[in-house]
Design an enzyme around this catalytic site. Sequence first.
Site, short mmCIF file in Angstrom:
data_model
loop_
_atom_site.label_atom_id
_atom_site.label_comp_id
_atom_site.label_asym_id
_atom_site.label_seq_id
_atom_site.Cartn_x
_atom_site.Cartn_y
_atom_site.Cartn_z
N HIS A 41 0.85 -1.21 -0.01
CA HIS A 41 -0.03 0.14 0.04
C HIS A 41 0.76 1.26 0.10
O HIS A 41 0.22 2.25 -0.06
CB HIS A 41 -1.01 0.04 1.24
CG HIS A 41 -0.43 0.46 2.50
ND1 HIS A 41 -0.09 -0.44 3.36
CD2 HIS A 41 -0.39 1.64 2.91
CE1 HIS A 41 0.44 0.16 4.37
NE2 HIS A 41 0.13 1.46 4.35
N ASP A 86 0.27 -7.60 1.99
CA ASP A 86 0.59 -6.19 1.83
C ASP A 86 2.40 -6.02 1.74
O ASP A 86 2.75 -5.74 2.76
CB ASP A 86 -0.15 -5.35 2.97
CG ASP A 86 0.01 -3.92 2.85
OD1 ASP A 86 0.66 -3.50 1.70
OD2 ASP A 86 0.01 -3.22 3.71
N SER A 182 4.27 3.07 7.89
CA SER A 182 3.86 1.82 7.12
C SER A 182 5.04 1.40 6.34
O SER A 182 5.87 2.34 5.68
CB SER A 182 2.82 2.36 6.15
OG SER A 182 1.56 2.31 6.67
#
EC number: 3.4.21.-
Length: 236
Positions: A41, A86, A182
């Site tokens: 992402h 992910d 992230s």
Amino acid sequence: VIGGDECNINEHRFLVALYTSRTLFCGGTLINQEWVLTAAHCNMEDIQIKLGMHSKKVPNEDEQKRVPKEKFFCLSSKKLYLWDKDIMLIRLDSPVKNSAHIAPLSLPSSPPSVGSVCRTMGWGRISSTKETYPDVPHCVNINLLEYEMCRAPYPEFELPATSRTLCAGILEGGKDTCVGDSGGPLICNGQFQGIASWGDHPCAQPHKPAAYTKVFDHLDWIENIIAGNTDASCPP
């Protein structure tokens, strides 16, 4: 990172910063001279990768910039949920040499165990209520929890009963990764076990730990892609 402290300048030589235009939006991990592992992402059109960085304002002498030459995703036939697969591998446009503030982190040799103390890091928000971003990466120690601890608090996500994600945090709250972290690493007992994937907002709430992509379950895929077998399949 909420509830942490400035990382030691020598403890994050593998940590990279992903920028788009002039905004640092994700972290990543250098796993060899030519490859960075991050979260899917974190994919953006114009990524710039900074290696060997500590302070955003005061560059290290050995800081390096790269752009992606190729990007690889772990595609599965299943519907691609935010929390599934992910993971993204980025091949750098040219290799980097080890230097004072740059060195890769090796892939894990054994799976992580629940109860481990894990260290995570990044340039993400340091306040769960305000949009405060630090100039230097922050580091924090959190615990590896049972996966169910990440499934139970989020019934609306209808998460699968088993998953290739790790759950990590502090049940009483106060320590967590946050927006901007992230793609960064979760390092348990010295081994690179997770990639920061998703968590609740505000960050660091009690009983709301965060999810990290489980690196160990994706080793075959990672090693295949790096070896040039680009149609390697993902773990089911």
